[in-house]
Design a protein around this motif. Sequence first.
Motif, short mmCIF file in Angstrom:
data_model
loop_
_atom_site.label_atom_id
_atom_site.label_comp_id
_atom_site.label_asym_id
_atom_site.label_seq_id
_atom_site.Cartn_x
_atom_site.Cartn_y
_atom_site.Cartn_z
N GLN A 139 -1.10 -22.45 19.24
CA GLN A 139 -1.69 -23.65 18.67
C GLN A 139 -0.66 -24.79 18.61
O GLN A 139 0.53 -24.55 18.45
N ASP A 140 -1.16 -26.00 18.69
CA ASP A 140 -0.31 -27.19 18.58
C ASP A 140 -0.24 -27.66 17.13
O ASP A 140 -0.69 -28.74 16.77
N VAL A 141 0.35 -26.82 16.30
CA VAL A 141 0.42 -27.09 14.86
C VAL A 141 1.84 -26.84 14.37
O VAL A 141 2.58 -26.03 14.95
N PRO A 142 2.24 -27.50 13.28
CA PRO A 142 3.49 -27.12 12.61
C PRO A 142 3.26 -25.84 11.81
O PRO A 142 2.11 -25.42 11.60
N LEU A 143 4.34 -25.23 11.36
CA LEU A 143 4.20 -24.06 10.51
C LEU A 143 3.52 -24.44 9.19
O LEU A 143 3.76 -25.51 8.64
N ALA A 144 2.69 -23.54 8.70
CA ALA A 144 2.15 -23.72 7.36
C ALA A 144 3.30 -23.76 6.36
O ALA A 144 4.25 -22.96 6.46
N PRO A 145 3.29 -24.68 5.40
CA PRO A 145 4.42 -24.80 4.47
C PRO A 145 4.82 -23.50 3.79
O PRO A 145 6.04 -23.23 3.67
#
Length: 406
Positions: A42-48
């Motif tokens: 996925q093109d997402v940052p890591l979940a905090p």
Amino acid sequence: MSVSADDRNPLTRLTLDQLRRRTSVKWRLHPPDVLPLWVAEQDVPLAPPVADALRRAVDLGDTGYAFGTAYAEALGGFAAGRWGWADFPVGRSTLVPDVMLGVVEVLRLVTGPGDAVVVCPPVYPPFYAFVTHADRRVVEAPLGPDLRLDLAALDEAFRRARTVGDRPAFLLCNPHNPTGVVHRADELAAVAELAARHGVRVVADEIHAPLALAGARFTPYLTVPGAEDAFALLSASKAWNLAGLKAALAVAGPAAAADLARMPEEVSHGPSHLGVLAHTAAFRDGGPWLDLLLDGLDDNRALLATLLAEHLPEVSWRRPEGTYLAWLDCTRLGVPTESAGDGPGVASDLAGPARMFLDDARVALSSGHVFGAGGAGFVRLNFATSPAVLTEAVTRMGRATRSRAT
């Protein structure tokens, strides 16, 4: 191409320039002018919560060996809240390196060399590769025309599997990759009944379980009647984009506990300690982030429908109920669908429409022929990206199709 910032949608947080600085296979296999919508990253940052857990571990130098049942306990809490699986069996679970390696280890417990493993194509290509590399034989039970499980085909495949060896198994993909079908509880109960009738052990790959989209509900296979001797493999890998942080869980039904006890102890040494910490944090604290992701994926699913109707009206599809994968029927485009020489499970080459879209549109998709029977002429598209990238990709694909037609 810019990506609009949206603090609530993980899919719009990263620009294309930021994504191209990644070093994972999605972004490095093809040249920079290619939009990669193929592999399941996925093109997402890591979940905090995941990022925080990893930072704490790095700050402490906590990079030793994994220990304890925190991962299973976190998954149990998540399963109870999301799926109603109130009695998740922490005591009948064990760490495995990842879902597919866990599948292989479970198959070694419940089948022998040369035994048959039933799969339902079109299906995740490693099902073929890993099964055959483990010296088991694949028997196909193709999905029905509606891309759902075909119980008559399964019945016949289970019969054939019994003629191959004494200990057949069924490798179930739940939810199904690449079609995005989320199997209903009644379908899974029917599978369990057929498996019991034929003496087939079920091993469920449930890696996409947290990704049931609006309108669908995921049912864990081990919660259906008749699944007491089955296994499930789960992780946070696909939902929270943690493929590079290896850790998964093998979970046994109550009648499979003795089989699980025979799993070699060294298998549990394979997962990364940082992976265990990341997956634990995802299941324990990553629910709010996941909800935002699911909203974004639902929006992208609707956007994809609009884009296909506008730019690729010849391409047909069934809206996925889960995952972030779209299975596109490109047979009406008239592109030759001959295999590139690889069979199911071997994804090193492209053929048919996937080759055309890469060469002419500079969009990388997964080629349908590697997913087994029924895959030729299809492509798999990963829509876990920003609306801007998705729009540009489908626009390019439509332009390339029109240019080819003229």
